[in-house]
Motif scaffolding. Structure first.
Motif, PDB file in Angstrom:
ATOM      1  N   PRO A 158      17.579 -20.211   9.243  1.00 33.14           N
ATOM      2  CA  PRO A 158      16.236 -20.190   9.829  1.00 33.14           C
ATOM      3  C   PRO A 158      16.045 -19.083  10.860  1.00 33.14           C
ATOM      4  CG  PRO A 158      17.502 -21.952  10.797  1.00 33.14           C
ATOM      5  CD  PRO A 158      18.337 -21.384   9.676  1.00 33.14           C
ATOM      6  N   GLY A 159      17.124 -18.552  11.415  1.00 31.35           N
ATOM      7  CA  GLY A 159      17.018 -17.463  12.384  1.00 31.35           C
ATOM      8  C   GLY A 159      16.903 -16.111  11.726  1.00 31.35           C
ATOM      9  N   ASN A 160      16.937 -16.093  10.394  1.00 29.34           N
ATOM     10  CA  ASN A 160      16.828 -14.856   9.614  1.00 29.34           C
ATOM     11  C   ASN A 160      17.899 -13.835  10.016  1.00 29.34           C
ATOM     12  OD1 ASN A 160      15.697 -13.436   7.515  1.00 29.34           O
ATOM     13  ND2 ASN A 160      14.260 -12.354   8.843  1.00 29.34           N
ATOM     14  N   PHE A 161      19.134 -14.329  10.240  1.00 24.39           N
ATOM     15  CA  PHE A 161      20.251 -13.443  10.550  1.00 24.39           C
ATOM     16  C   PHE A 161      20.634 -12.656   9.308  1.00 24.39           C
ATOM     17  CE2 PHE A 161      20.777 -17.148  13.363  1.00 24.39           C
ATOM     18  CZ  PHE A 161      20.789 -16.515  14.595  1.00 24.39           C
ATOM     19  N   ASP A 162      21.209 -11.462   9.501  1.00 22.45           N
ATOM     20  CA  ASP A 162      21.675 -10.690   8.351  1.00 22.45           C
ATOM     21  C   ASP A 162      23.049 -11.208   7.914  1.00 22.45           C
ATOM     22  OD1 ASP A 162      23.922  -8.953   9.500  1.00 22.45           O
ATOM     23  OD2 ASP A 162      22.271  -8.508  10.872  1.00 22.45           O
ATOM     24  N   SER A 163      23.463 -10.837   6.709  1.00 18.08           N
ATOM     25  CA  SER A 163      24.709 -11.351   6.146  1.00 18.08           C
ATOM     26  C   SER A 163      25.953 -10.800   6.837  1.00 18.08           C
ATOM     27  CB  SER A 163      24.780 -11.041   4.649  1.00 18.08           C
ATOM     28  OG  SER A 163      24.854  -9.639   4.439  1.00 18.08           O
ATOM     29  N   PHE A 164      25.810  -9.738   7.602  1.00 14.77           N
ATOM     30  CA  PHE A 164      26.951  -9.185   8.342  1.00 14.77           C
ATOM     31  C   PHE A 164      27.195  -9.990   9.618  1.00 14.77           C
ATOM     32  CE2 PHE A 164      28.724  -6.169  11.484  1.00 14.77           C
ATOM     33  CZ  PHE A 164      29.917  -5.870  10.831  1.00 14.77           C
ATOM     34  N   SER A 165      26.119 -10.375  10.323  1.00 11.42           N
ATOM     35  CA  SER A 165      26.269 -11.115  11.569  1.00 11.42           C
ATOM     36  C   SER A 165      26.464 -12.603  11.337  1.00 11.42           C
ATOM     37  CB  SER A 165      25.051 -10.998  12.467  1.00 11.42           C
ATOM     38  OG  SER A 165      24.365  -9.842  12.348  1.00 11.42           O
ATOM     39  N   GLN A 200      22.106  -3.514  12.696  1.00 10.99           N
ATOM     40  CA  GLN A 200      22.134  -3.688  11.247  1.00 10.99           C
ATOM     41  C   GLN A 200      23.568  -3.660  10.734  1.00 10.99           C
ATOM     42  OE1 GLN A 200      19.207  -4.237   9.350  1.00 10.99           O
ATOM     43  NE2 GLN A 200      18.509  -4.535  11.454  1.00 10.99           N
ATOM     44  N   PRO A 201      23.809  -4.234   9.569  1.00 13.06           N
ATOM     45  CA  PRO A 201      25.155  -4.169   8.982  1.00 13.06           C
ATOM     46  C   PRO A 201      25.558  -2.714   8.742  1.00 13.06           C
ATOM     47  CG  PRO A 201      23.740  -5.665   7.747  1.00 13.06           C
ATOM     48  CD  PRO A 201      22.879  -4.951   8.732  1.00 13.06           C
ATOM     49  N   PRO A 202      26.869  -2.462   8.777  1.00 13.17           N
ATOM     50  CA  PRO A 202      27.301  -1.098   8.482  1.00 13.17           C
ATOM     51  C   PRO A 202      26.943  -0.709   7.043  1.00 13.17           C
ATOM     52  CG  PRO A 202      29.192  -2.573   8.689  1.00 13.17           C
ATOM     53  CD  PRO A 202      27.968  -3.364   9.032  1.00 13.17           C
ATOM     54  N   GLU A 203      26.779   0.564   6.832  1.00 15.48           N
ATOM     55  CA  GLU A 203      26.452   1.052   5.498  1.00 15.48           C
ATOM     56  C   GLU A 203      27.529   0.604   4.515  1.00 15.48           C
ATOM     57  OE1 GLU A 203      25.778   5.330   3.369  1.00 15.48           O
ATOM     58  OE2 GLU A 203      25.118   5.098   5.445  1.00 15.48           O
ATOM     59  N   GLY A 204      27.109   0.114   3.378  1.00 16.08           N
ATOM     60  CA  GLY A 204      28.048  -0.332   2.350  1.00 16.08           C
ATOM     61  C   GLY A 204      28.482  -1.788   2.487  1.00 16.08           C
ATOM     62  N   HIS A 205      27.966  -2.484   3.505  1.00 17.01           N
ATOM     63  CA  HIS A 205      28.356  -3.895   3.672  1.00 17.01           C
ATOM     64  C   HIS A 205      27.911  -4.709   2.464  1.00 17.01           C
ATOM     65  CE1 HIS A 205      28.793  -7.943   5.186  1.00 17.01           C
ATOM     66  NE2 HIS A 205      27.520  -8.146   4.957  1.00 17.01           N
ATOM     67  N   VAL A 206      28.821  -5.549   1.972  1.00 16.08           N
ATOM     68  CA  VAL A 206      28.524  -6.435   0.853  1.00 16.08           C
ATOM     69  C   VAL A 206      28.909  -7.852   1.257  1.00 16.08           C
ATOM     70  CG1 VAL A 206      29.104  -6.997  -1.543  1.00 16.08           C
ATOM     71  CG2 VAL A 206      28.971  -4.609  -0.834  1.00 16.08           C
ATOM     72  N   TYR A 207      28.012  -8.770   1.055  1.00 15.84           N
ATOM     73  CA  TYR A 207      28.299 -10.179   1.331  1.00 15.84           C
ATOM     74  C   TYR A 207      29.328 -10.649   0.314  1.00 15.84           C
ATOM     75  CZ  TYR A 207      27.506 -15.240   1.641  1.00 15.84           C
ATOM     76  OH  TYR A 207      27.663 -16.597   1.777  1.00 15.84           O
ATOM     77  N   ALA A 208      30.508 -11.063   0.792  1.00 15.67           N
ATOM     78  CA  ALA A 208      31.602 -11.452  -0.103  1.00 15.67           C
ATOM     79  C   ALA A 208      32.224 -12.771   0.358  1.00 15.67           C
ATOM     80  CB  ALA A 208      32.645 -10.352  -0.140  1.00 15.67           C
TER      81      ALA A 208
END
Length: 112
Positions: A36-43, A13-21
């Motif tokens: 389509p792979g449902n990746f998170d915004s950190f990866s 999972q993204p680190p705590e406090g990660h914000v998509y910027a």
């Protein structure tokens, strides 16, 4: 067969406090990114070249193949599936046939 992930495994999972910027002309809302792979915004990060958005890429540098007008994701003659795939009856039969062959028979079909 591939056994899959161990019971209880969760993807990183993204680190705590990660914000998509995003910067420059990248989509400002991550939910609008073709994902389509449902990746998170950190990866699944936006990449840029000369301050121009070139797309979102996985950590390994892979870019999602965009859908064509028919909705299929095809590049270089290969169709890409991100959310599951079901083998055709032909592929199922071919796989069963190959699995039933001895290694010597397979080598005759696919010589080294």
């Amino acid at each position: 067969a591939i056994p899959g992930a161990p019971p209880g495994w969760l993807p990183p999972q993204p680190p705590e406090g990660h914000v998509y910027a995003p910067k420059f002309d990248a989509p400002t809302d991550f939910s609008s990114v073709d994902n389509p792979g449902n990746f998170d915004s950190f990866s699944f990060q936006p990449k840029y070249s000369n301050q121009k958005y070139t797309g979102h890429f996985t950590p390994a540098g892979a870019k999602i193949v965009p859908p064509g007008t028919d909705g299929k994701r095809i590049a270089g003659g290969y169709e890409f599936f991100y959310n599951g795939w079901e083998a055709s009856e032909f592929a199922k039969g071919t796989t069963r046939k190959l699995l039933s062959l001895s290694s010597q028979q397979v080598q005759q079909i696919f010589p080294a």
